[in-house]
Design an enzyme around this catalytic site. Structure first.
Site, PDB file in Angstrom:
ATOM      1  CE  LYS A  13       1.188  -5.704   0.547  1.00 27.95           C
ATOM      2  NZ  LYS A  13       1.403  -4.264   0.363  1.00 27.95           N
ATOM      3  CD  GLN A  14      -1.934  -6.614  -3.530  1.00 29.58           C
ATOM      4  OE1 GLN A  14      -1.046  -6.172  -2.803  1.00 29.58           O
ATOM      5  NE2 GLN A  14      -3.000  -5.910  -3.857  1.00 29.58           N
ATOM      6  CD1 TRP A  60      -4.885  -0.411  -5.821  1.00 29.02           C
ATOM      7  CD2 TRP A  60      -5.413  -1.811  -7.475  1.00 29.02           C
ATOM      8  NE1 TRP A  60      -4.535  -1.679  -5.413  1.00 29.02           N
ATOM      9  CE2 TRP A  60      -4.844  -2.559  -6.402  1.00 29.02           C
ATOM     10  CE3 TRP A  60      -5.815  -2.491  -8.614  1.00 29.02           C
ATOM     11  CZ2 TRP A  60      -4.679  -3.944  -6.460  1.00 29.02           C
ATOM     12  CZ3 TRP A  60      -5.653  -3.866  -8.659  1.00 29.02           C
ATOM     13  CH2 TRP A  60      -5.094  -4.577  -7.595  1.00 29.02           C
ATOM     14  CG  ASP A  61      -7.354   0.103  -2.268  1.00 28.70           C
ATOM     15  OD1 ASP A  61      -6.380   0.187  -3.034  1.00 28.70           O
ATOM     16  OD2 ASP A  61      -7.248  -0.197  -1.067  1.00 28.70           O
ATOM     17  CD  GLU A  78       1.831  -2.585  -2.982  1.00 23.56           C
ATOM     18  OE1 GLU A  78       2.223  -2.657  -1.803  1.00 23.56           O
ATOM     19  OE2 GLU A  78       1.004  -1.730  -3.375  1.00 23.56           O
TER      20      GLU A  78
END
Ligand code: BGC
Length: 771
Positions: free
Chosen positions: A603-604, A363-364, A493
């Site tokens: 995580k993000q 998806w980046d 994640e």
């Protein structure tokens, strides 16, 4: 335009050092979206003391191997796909009196390598003295062409300083057997990509090497032709072995007179039908012959003007910080290099700079890199989205594997469209990829109004993703009959398989509503009739999309007045950050996933990303509360996190934080902040750099199809200048702390918003307005 200076547009390496050699190889990679060559030294296959990670890649050329599960369950991804290391064709060395040059022989002085970002050249210079005291000055230039996507050129120039005599060059096309794999780190390649067979073939004109994979059955031709640029030769000879093509060229050199060997190397298109072998060999040969006819200087000239065009449209200038300017340009340079442009390939998480993450697309692309292309090179953005259209058949199959009878589910990570994620909780379960791709289509369409794309590719992507959501989700009575998406993983994640991940639901909602919008808009179109038949589409489906979209469940904690990351997020204890030492980060390398999943730890960016993308759905106070809450529990263990927090910090007026996050984003690879740039660049983060500047600091937004800006430039900079394309018009924008200047460079007139107020731009009129 000549805004470049050596300090802010060139990367200079003074010494080659064992500690940093792989890191520099990544930084010095040259690529063009088709081929990528890591920045290893020309003689690096010679047996000497530096452990490098030589790598030549072709976008989309991969090998596959069955994933070995200890315990298997229905629908698990079947195969690994790994980008292959192809034979290298930039391997060149020279000898004087039989002594071959490398950094371990004779004496090398003044060794320097420069990555010239402005011109797109890797330049290497040094003086070498052989053990017999014979001295040469060397200048080596390397370029990977945008004009001829198949080509890589190396110009190797030597000037004897104190002797007349023979200098012998040898250049090769040869695979490297050195592999870098790490089974303990999921971010590094697993090593499956080395299973290739090579065969050198003596075709009529030019010896070539056919490379074939054993399992994915992909073939590709590669070759290198050595031509003499300057000087007199006494002999040139090419020999073939299965594993190598070797050309020896002997020069009769004279003191003070340069000699030059030019290697024109090429990697053709991949193909899977062996019967087409000849056709593809001829195609590549033609390109090589054409390039040989033009010669190095001409191709270099074309390349430099191509690069100048790129910078004219895409450069972002920051007054006041040369190091940052360099970091920023470095990121834009690599982003541009990474993008597949043929509509059949995409951008790997590491670009073509390494085999980290196996060369997979994630998806980046849509969420971090596509905006840069949409606003600076919309034609490249279109090709990237066209790739997603090309893999729809595999996405449909995948939806069926998951028991979803309608629509398509894109693979979380893939090269050719097949799901390759062996760990489904942080892979396939990231269903949000469907909505991310639809979001990419939306942002592209809003900025370009490209109806042709929408008819040919966009609508089909939107219909199939919308169909997926309505079939996947359910109206749940216990949730007030809202539409729910259960058993999903959001971008974070460190939390997996949950019900109603806020980000996923919000994105799916907009996916559904935008699809409905576009179908309503295009339904009278002739092209739509054909599509509708092919997809067996019924207009009544749109009502279901609207109902599900409008009724989408969006978890919220009324007591805390916080947006909930998912239904159960606040039921968990907060991770014990105080007792987690620095060396235990990233957590994924030190804790079992089940340990991590029991806690509130990110995580993000996840909920914060949702609030950034659909800012108009959130009140400012809400954004602030959410930001401060989630920031405390976010590790930023993923490089995709900093830029999002930075942009949101800008939006809520946290200037210092915005600046700090931006510095981590902009200099991440240049300063090796994640300590793994040796495995490849962090391409998404590079896109995040552009987004941080344009969305974050310039405050760009598109609302109701209108472009607007709200400048909030950090105190540390004097000025921020850039260009964007919007609705086929090119706008130049220069922002200082006090004023913004807008100039319409291409197009007739455009209405835009500045700090919420309307502004009309006419061709080449400068409009200056207070911030
Ligand atoms: C991130 C993902 C990302 C992937 C590839 C992972 O560490 O969590 O969001 O897509 O890296 O960059």
């Amino acid at each position: 335009m000549n805004q470049f200076s050596n300090e802010n547009s060139a990367l200079i390496e003074q010494t080659v050092d064992k500690e940093t050699i792989k890191f520099h190889e990544t930084l010095f990679t040259l690529s063009n979206g088709h081929i990528g060559i890591r920045g290893s030294l020309e003689e690096s296959d010679l047996d000497w003391d530096y452990a490098e990670n030589i790598g030549t890649y072709v976008n989309g050329y991969f090998e596959k191997a069955p994933i070995q599960y200890g315990e298997w369950a229905y629908g698990y991804a079947k195969n690994h796909q790994t980008i292959c290391k192809l034979p290298n064709s930039h391997l060149i060395s020279f000898s004087i009196d039989g002594e071959w040059f490398n950094l371990g022989t004779g004496t090398t002085t003044n060794h320097q390598r420069t990555l010239d970002l402005q011109q797109g050249l890797l330049i290497r210079t040094f003086t070498w003295e052989s053990s017999n005291g014979k001295k040469v000055d060397a200048r080596i230039e390397r370029l990977v062409s945008y004009d001829f996507p198949e080509l890589l050129l190396v110009s190797y120039q030597l000037t004897p300083l104190n002797f007349d005599g023979e200098i012998v060059f040898q250049n090769k096309v040869q695979r490297t057997l050195k592999e870098v794999a790490d089974s303990d780190d999921p971010r590094v390649a697993s090593g499956h990509g080395k299973q290739i067979a090579t065969k050198a073939v003596d075709t009529k004109g030019l010896p070539m090497m056919l490379v074939s994979t054993l399992n994915s059955h992909l073939h590709i031709w590669c070759t290198a032709k050595a031509i003499v640029g300057m000087g007199r030769t006494t002999k040139q000879e090419t020999t073939l072995q299965d594993e190598a093509i070797m050309t020896t060229t002997a020069f009769e050199a004279k003191a003070g007179k340069p000699i030059q060997l030019v290697v024109v190397a090429g990697y053709g298109d991949k193909f899977n039908e062996e019967s087409k072998k000849e056709h593809f060999a001829e195609k590549l040969e033609q390109v090589i012959q054409e390039a040989s006819r033009l010669g190095y200087e001409e191709i270099k000239h074309m390349h430099i003007s191509n690069m100048a065009n790129f910078w004219r449209g895409s450069d972002v200038q920051l007054a006041g910080d040369d190091q940052l300017q360099l970091g920023l340009r470095f990121n834009l340079f690599h982003l541009n290099q990474a993008a597949g442009r043929d509509g059949l390939t995409n951008i790997a998480a590491k670009g073509l700079t390494g085999d980290g993450y196996e060369g997979h697309y994630f998806w980046d692309t849509e969420m971090y890199m596509l905006p840069f292309f949409i606003y600076t090179q919309p034609n490249v953005a279109r090709q990237l989205l066209s790739y997603r259209h090309s893999i729809l058949p595999k996405a449909r199959e995948r939806a069926r594997d998951l028991g979803v009878e309608q629509g398509a589910l894109y693979a979380w990570r893939t090269i050719d469209g097949e799901e390759c994620s062996a760990y489904y909780p942080a892979g396939t379960a990231q269903f949000h990829i469907n909505a991310d791709i639809a979001h990419g289509v939306k942002v592209y369409y809003e900025a370009t109004q490209d109806a042709d794309f929408m008819r040919k590719h966009g609508l089909e992507i939107l219909i199939e993703t919308a169909r997926f959501w309505v079939t996947f989700g359910d109206f749940i009575p216990e949730k007030g009959n809202h539409f729910c998406l259960n058993g999903v993983t959001g971008p974070d994640e460190y939390t997996a398989i949950v019900n109603n991940n806020y980000y996923t639901n919000l994105m799916a909602k907009h996916n559904l509503l935008f699809a409905a919008n576009m179908v309503n808009h295009y339904q009278e179109d002739l092209a739509f009739e054909g599509l509708s038949k092919r997809l067996n589409f019924d207009l009544q489906e749109v009502e279901k999309w609207q109902e599900a979209g409008n009724q989408m469940y969006l978890p919220y904690d009324e007591e805390r007045k916080l947006t909930k990351q998912d239904d159960s997020f606040f039921d968990k204890a907060v991770w014990n950050f105080e007792n987690t030492p620095r060396e235990k980060y990233p957590l994924l390398l030190h804790y079992h996933p089940l340990t991590i999943y029991r806690y509130q730890v990110n995580k993000q960016a996840d909920t914060v990303l949702a609030a950034f993308l659909y800012g108009e759905d959130f009140a400012l106070e809400q954004k602030k509360r959410d930001y401060h809450y989630y920031e405390k529990i976010t590790t930023h263990d993923s490089s995709l996190s900093h830029s999002v927090f930075g942009m949101m910090a800008s939006e809520i007026g946290e200037k210092e934080k915005a600046y700090k996050y931006f510095m981590n984003t902009a200099l991440m690879d240049l300063n090796d902040m994640q300590k793994n740039t040796k495995d490849g660049i962090h391409a998404a983060n590079m896109g995040g750099t552009w987004m941080s500047l344009i969305y974050g600091f310039a405050g760009m937004k598109v609302v109701n199809n209108q472009l607007g800006f709200s400048p909030r430039i950090p105190e540390q900079w004097g000025k921020l200048s850039f260009q964007v394309y919007f609705h086929n018009q090119l706008i130049r924008i220069e922002m200082t702390h006090d004023v913004t200047e807008y100039r319409l460079l291409e197009g007739e007139s455009l209405e835009l918003f500045h700090q919420g107020g309307k502004l009309l731009l006419n061709t080449n009129h400068l409009v200056i307005i207070e911030n």
